[in-house]
Design a protein around this motif. Structure first.
Motif, short mmCIF file in Angstrom:
data_model
loop_
_atom_site.label_atom_id
_atom_site.label_comp_id
_atom_site.label_asym_id
_atom_site.label_seq_id
_atom_site.Cartn_x
_atom_site.Cartn_y
_atom_site.Cartn_z
N PRO A 79 16.35 45.84 -68.02
CA PRO A 79 16.20 44.52 -68.63
C PRO A 79 17.43 44.16 -69.45
O PRO A 79 18.08 45.03 -70.01
CB PRO A 79 14.97 44.66 -69.52
CG PRO A 79 14.79 46.10 -69.73
CD PRO A 79 15.42 46.81 -68.56
N THR A 80 17.75 42.89 -69.48
CA THR A 80 18.90 42.45 -70.28
C THR A 80 18.39 41.68 -71.48
O THR A 80 18.26 42.23 -72.55
CB THR A 80 19.86 41.61 -69.42
OG1 THR A 80 19.14 40.56 -68.79
CG2 THR A 80 20.54 42.47 -68.38
N ASP A 81 18.07 40.41 -71.33
CA ASP A 81 17.60 39.62 -72.48
C ASP A 81 16.09 39.47 -72.53
O ASP A 81 15.54 39.15 -73.56
CB ASP A 81 18.27 38.24 -72.48
CG ASP A 81 17.82 37.37 -71.33
OD1 ASP A 81 17.34 37.91 -70.33
OD2 ASP A 81 17.94 36.14 -71.43
N THR A 82 15.40 39.71 -71.43
CA THR A 82 13.95 39.55 -71.36
C THR A 82 13.32 40.92 -71.23
O THR A 82 13.62 41.65 -70.30
CB THR A 82 13.56 38.66 -70.17
OG1 THR A 82 14.23 37.41 -70.30
CG2 THR A 82 12.08 38.45 -70.10
N MET A 83 12.45 41.26 -72.16
CA MET A 83 11.86 42.60 -72.19
C MET A 83 10.44 42.59 -71.64
O MET A 83 9.68 41.65 -71.90
CB MET A 83 11.83 43.12 -73.63
CG MET A 83 13.21 43.23 -74.25
SD MET A 83 14.33 44.28 -73.34
CE MET A 83 13.61 45.87 -73.60
N PRO A 84 10.05 43.63 -70.88
CA PRO A 84 8.67 43.72 -70.39
C PRO A 84 7.74 44.15 -71.52
O PRO A 84 8.09 44.99 -72.35
CB PRO A 84 8.76 44.80 -69.32
CG PRO A 84 9.89 45.68 -69.75
CD PRO A 84 10.88 44.75 -70.42
N LEU A 85 6.55 43.57 -71.56
CA LEU A 85 5.58 43.91 -72.60
C LEU A 85 4.37 44.65 -72.04
O LEU A 85 3.79 45.47 -72.73
CB LEU A 85 5.11 42.64 -73.31
CG LEU A 85 6.19 41.84 -74.04
CD1 LEU A 85 5.60 40.55 -74.59
CD2 LEU A 85 6.81 42.66 -75.15
N SER A 86 3.97 44.34 -70.82
CA SER A 86 2.77 44.95 -70.25
C SER A 86 3.15 46.07 -69.28
O SER A 86 4.29 46.15 -68.80
CB SER A 86 1.93 43.89 -69.53
OG SER A 86 2.63 43.41 -68.40
N ALA A 87 2.17 46.91 -68.98
CA ALA A 87 2.40 48.00 -68.02
C ALA A 87 2.73 47.46 -66.64
O ALA A 87 3.61 47.99 -65.96
CB ALA A 87 1.17 48.90 -67.96
N ARG A 88 2.08 46.37 -66.22
CA ARG A 88 2.39 45.84 -64.89
C ARG A 88 3.79 45.24 -64.85
O ARG A 88 4.48 45.35 -63.84
CB ARG A 88 1.34 44.83 -64.45
CG ARG A 88 1.36 43.50 -65.16
CD ARG A 88 0.29 42.59 -64.63
NE ARG A 88 0.31 41.32 -65.32
CZ ARG A 88 -0.50 40.35 -65.04
NH1 ARG A 88 -1.42 40.47 -64.09
NH2 ARG A 88 -0.44 39.22 -65.70
N ALA A 89 4.24 44.63 -65.94
CA ALA A 89 5.60 44.10 -65.98
C ALA A 89 6.62 45.22 -65.91
O ALA A 89 7.62 45.14 -65.19
CB ALA A 89 5.81 43.26 -67.24
N LYS A 90 6.37 46.30 -66.64
CA LYS A 90 7.27 47.45 -66.62
C LYS A 90 7.31 48.08 -65.24
O LYS A 90 8.38 48.46 -64.74
CB LYS A 90 6.85 48.47 -67.67
CG LYS A 90 7.06 47.99 -69.09
CD LYS A 90 6.51 48.97 -70.09
CE LYS A 90 6.65 48.39 -71.50
NZ LYS A 90 6.08 49.27 -72.51
N SER A 91 6.16 48.18 -64.60
CA SER A 91 6.09 48.75 -63.25
C SER A 91 6.86 47.90 -62.25
O SER A 91 7.61 48.42 -61.42
CB SER A 91 4.64 48.88 -62.80
OG SER A 91 3.91 49.71 -63.66
N LEU A 92 6.66 46.60 -62.31
CA LEU A 92 7.35 45.70 -61.38
C LEU A 92 8.86 45.72 -61.61
O LEU A 92 9.64 45.74 -60.66
CB LEU A 92 6.82 44.28 -61.52
CG LEU A 92 5.45 44.03 -60.91
CD1 LEU A 92 4.90 42.68 -61.35
CD2 LEU A 92 5.51 44.12 -59.41
N MET A 93 9.27 45.72 -62.86
CA MET A 93 10.71 45.77 -63.15
C MET A 93 11.32 47.08 -62.69
O MET A 93 12.43 47.11 -62.17
CB MET A 93 10.96 45.55 -64.65
CG MET A 93 10.75 44.12 -65.08
SD MET A 93 11.07 43.90 -66.83
CE MET A 93 12.83 44.18 -66.87
#
Length: 117
Positions: A79-93
């Motif tokens: 991630p650069t300027d936009t950070m993942p907050l949920s587990a699904r967002a982290k998984s997708l990223m």
């Protein structure tokens, strides 16, 4: 480009209930965010930056924000300027970054094999 656009569409559809819900609902009624955008934290910055913050304008992310975010995640493998907050967002990223890395490794391996011939 396919990787970037595909993940941008997925992020756009999943975050805070999807684009239709984000467009037609007041900000305080939106579901929990999957991503933290800079505009969500700029309300206490210098005046000209704070003027574009989500707290002052009701800003919500549009498709171009997700395309940029997807592109930067794919290019930097993080991630650069936009950070993942949920587990699904982290998984997708993580999946997007890993896919980009594998594609890069395959292109480099192909180039090296062509040079070795």
């Amino acid at each position: 480009m396919t990787n970037v656009i595909a993940f941008a569409l997925v992020y756009w559809e999943l975050d805070r209930g999807g684009p239709v819900f984000r467009r037609h609902s007041p900000r305080h009624e939106l579901p929990r965010a999957d991503f933290r955008f800079p505009q969500d934290e700029d309300h206490d910055a210098v005046k000209e930056v704070a003027a574009r913050s989500s707290a002052k304008t009701g800003w919500t992310a549009s498709f171009i924000d997700y395309v940029y975010f997807s592109l930067s995640n794919s290019m930097a493998f993080s991630p650069t300027d936009t950070m993942p907050l949920s587990a699904r967002a982290k998984s997708l990223m993580g999946l997007e970054a890993f896919g980009g890395f594998v594609l890069l490794a395959l292109v480099i391996a192909d180039a090296v094999s062509l040079l070795a011939q």
